[in-house]
Scaffold this motif. Structure first.
Motif, PDB file in Angstrom:
ATOM      1  N   ASP A 255      29.698 -68.999 -11.362  1.00 16.81           N
ATOM      2  CA  ASP A 255      30.899 -69.222 -12.165  1.00 16.81           C
ATOM      3  C   ASP A 255      31.620 -70.455 -11.640  1.00 16.81           C
ATOM      4  N   GLY A 256      32.080 -71.264 -12.562  1.00 17.28           N
ATOM      5  CA  GLY A 256      32.860 -72.433 -12.173  1.00 17.28           C
ATOM      6  C   GLY A 256      32.069 -73.721 -12.128  1.00 17.28           C
ATOM      7  N   THR A 257      30.733 -73.634 -12.268  1.00 16.14           N
ATOM      8  CA  THR A 257      29.911 -74.846 -12.240  1.00 16.14           C
ATOM      9  C   THR A 257      28.902 -74.816 -13.371  1.00 16.14           C
ATOM     10  N   GLN A 258      28.453 -75.997 -13.749  1.00 12.91           N
ATOM     11  CA  GLN A 258      27.415 -76.171 -14.759  1.00 12.91           C
ATOM     12  C   GLN A 258      26.379 -77.147 -14.216  1.00 12.91           C
ATOM     13  N   ALA A 259      25.126 -76.917 -14.542  1.00 16.52           N
ATOM     14  CA  ALA A 259      24.055 -77.832 -14.131  1.00 16.52           C
ATOM     15  C   ALA A 259      23.404 -78.413 -15.365  1.00 16.52           C
ATOM     16  N   ARG A 260      23.211 -79.731 -15.365  1.00 13.44           N
ATOM     17  CA  ARG A 260      22.604 -80.409 -16.497  1.00 13.44           C
ATOM     18  C   ARG A 260      21.502 -81.343 -15.997  1.00 13.44           C
ATOM     19  N   PRO A 261      20.356 -81.371 -16.696  1.00 13.76           N
ATOM     20  CA  PRO A 261      19.327 -82.364 -16.345  1.00 13.76           C
ATOM     21  C   PRO A 261      19.765 -83.758 -16.764  1.00 13.76           C
ATOM     22  N   LEU A 262      19.114 -84.738 -16.192  1.00  7.68           N
ATOM     23  CA  LEU A 262      19.416 -86.132 -16.531  1.00  7.68           C
ATOM     24  C   LEU A 262      18.841 -86.478 -17.897  1.00  7.68           C
ATOM     25  N   ARG A 263      19.517 -87.363 -18.595  1.00 10.21           N
ATOM     26  CA  ARG A 263      19.050 -87.821 -19.895  1.00 10.21           C
ATOM     27  C   ARG A 263      18.335 -89.171 -19.736  1.00 10.21           C
ATOM     28  N   GLY A 264      17.202 -89.274 -20.393  1.00 11.50           N
ATOM     29  CA  GLY A 264      16.518 -90.565 -20.427  1.00 11.50           C
ATOM     30  C   GLY A 264      15.656 -90.857 -19.221  1.00 11.50           C
ATOM     31  N   THR A 265      15.733 -90.037 -18.197  1.00 14.90           N
ATOM     32  CA  THR A 265      14.897 -90.241 -17.016  1.00 14.90           C
ATOM     33  C   THR A 265      14.584 -88.885 -16.410  1.00 14.90           C
ATOM     34  N   VAL A 266      13.375 -88.713 -15.946  1.00 10.50           N
ATOM     35  CA  VAL A 266      12.977 -87.461 -15.305  1.00 10.50           C
ATOM     36  C   VAL A 266      12.773 -87.743 -13.826  1.00 10.50           C
ATOM     37  N   LEU A 267      13.659 -87.188 -13.020  1.00 11.50           N
ATOM     38  CA  LEU A 267      13.542 -87.333 -11.573  1.00 11.50           C
ATOM     39  C   LEU A 267      13.263 -85.981 -10.961  1.00 11.50           C
ATOM     40  N   ARG A 268      12.371 -85.980  -9.977  1.00 12.23           N
ATOM     41  CA  ARG A 268      11.984 -84.718  -9.363  1.00 12.23           C
ATOM     42  C   ARG A 268      11.915 -84.859  -7.842  1.00 12.23           C
ATOM     43  N   ARG A 269      12.032 -83.714  -7.217  1.00 12.13           N
ATOM     44  CA  ARG A 269      11.709 -83.595  -5.798  1.00 12.13           C
ATOM     45  C   ARG A 269      10.435 -82.769  -5.713  1.00 12.13           C
ATOM     46  N   HIS A 270       9.486 -83.213  -4.932  1.00 10.55           N
ATOM     47  CA  HIS A 270       8.171 -82.586  -4.861  1.00 10.55           C
ATOM     48  C   HIS A 270       8.008 -81.868  -3.521  1.00 10.55           C
ATOM     49  N   VAL A 271       7.705 -80.588  -3.599  1.00 11.95           N
ATOM     50  CA  VAL A 271       7.564 -79.754  -2.404  1.00 11.95           C
ATOM     51  C   VAL A 271       6.076 -79.563  -2.105  1.00 11.95           C
ATOM     52  N   SER A 272       5.714 -79.746  -0.856  1.00  9.08           N
ATOM     53  CA  SER A 272       4.317 -79.583  -0.428  1.00  9.08           C
ATOM     54  C   SER A 272       4.264 -78.811   0.877  1.00  9.08           C
ATOM     55  N   ALA A 273       3.096 -78.277   1.171  1.00 12.52           N
ATOM     56  CA  ALA A 273       2.810 -77.690   2.484  1.00 12.52           C
ATOM     57  C   ALA A 273       1.867 -78.635   3.210  1.00 12.52           C
TER      58      ALA A 273
END
Length: 306
Positions: A255-273
């Motif tokens: 409650d109290g926050t909203q999350a939105r993806p970016l428009r026009g660009t797809v940025l990711r963080r990649h998790v690996s072992a």
């Protein structure tokens, strides 16, 4: 040096009362039993049996050796079973490195599965950022570590390591309720050029990614607060003192926050072992399987398996 095979034969001869009976119990020939007893007698320097035409009588030394030898053989059998359990992965130790958001979302599922599959194994956890855990993996102090890399902050891994991709996390803009940008399903970075930003510690990959994203859109972010604790970041955003760019593992609907993806660009963080290719710990494969299974449990709209 005393031969444990010969010791076992002597113990069995005393228990069985004859070479022939001992041979049947051990699966040897009577001649082989006699030879092994003779070899043991030469090693200890004393005759252990009074041999008659049709019978044997154990000497006092044989009775002593049989009693104490039986204890030693039982201990050796237990040790042999422990070693076998270790090399097959039924027992042993696995040392896992992880970063905070994976600790909260992925690791509990992985540890639960590994504990279920290998209840006698010892599991150790070490939490730190990738730059801190990688030297521990290379030095052999950790068996496997969960690490990440951002699209705008690419990194290479040492040749000695095997890298297993696990998850791709979308980067989300975290906004307070009522923020004008929250009215849209996606957010353009340019719409936040005048915003106050909450970022991770200066020099971290997350902070560098934010700076490069904003630079690509023609402005420098006005960073007013820094924290590597996404709980703190959420609280600051909820209080309305700024906006933040957070990876999906670091986002919890509140409650109290909203999350939105970016428009026009797809940025990711990649998790690996990552683990040393030369690592022979028999529990390593079980740990990797547990981590992969845990990642399947956290998949969602902004989290996809690599």
């Amino acid at each position: 040096m005393l031969n444990p095979v010969h010791l076992r034969t002597v113990v069995e001869v005393v228990a069985a009362g004859s070479f022939a009976a001992a041979a049947r119990n051990l699966g040897y020939t009577a001649s082989a039993v006699s030879q092994q007893v003779s070899a043991f007698e030469r090693a200890v320097g004393v005759e252990l049996f009074e041999r008659g035409a049709h019978s044997i009588r154990p000497a006092a030394a044989a009775l002593f050796i049989a009693e104490r030898g039986g204890e030693l053989l039982a201990a050796f059998d237990g040790f042999e079973q422990e070693v076998q359990a270790l090399v097959t992965g039924r027992r042993g130790r696995i040392r896992l490195g992880t970063f905070p958001t994976a600790s909260a979302r992925v690791v509990p599922h992985a540890v639960a599965r590994l504990t279920h599959d290998r209840p006698d194994a010892e599991i150790r956890l070490d939490e730190a950022e990738p730059d801190d855990v990688l030297p521990l993996v290379l030095a052999g102090d950790l068996d496997v570590a969960l690490v990440y890399a951002y699209d705008l902050v690419p990194r290479t891994w040492p040749d000695e390591l095997t890298v297993l991709p696990l998850l791709d996390e979308a980067l989300l803009v975290l906004l307070p309720d009522g923020h004008p940008a929250a009215r849209h399903q996606t957010v353009r970075p340019d719409d936040l050029r005048d915003a106050r930003w909450i970022a991770s510690r200066d020099g971290t990959a997350g902070s560098t990614c934010l700076t490069r994203l904003c630079a690509a859109n023609g402005f420098t972010p006005r960073i007013t607060f820094r924290s590597n604790d996404y709980g703190v970041v959420h609280a600051l955003v909820r209080a309305g003192v700024g906006v933040a760019l957070v990876p999906a593992l670091g986002y919890e609907p509140q409650d109290g926050t909203q999350a939105r993806p970016l428009r026009g660009t797809v940025l990711r963080r990649h998790v690996s072992a990552v683990h040393r290719t030369a690592n022979t710990n028999p529990l390593l494969r079980d740990a990797l399987d547990a981590v992969v299974a845990a990642c399947a449990l956290v998949e969602g709209e902004h989290l996809t398996r690599a």
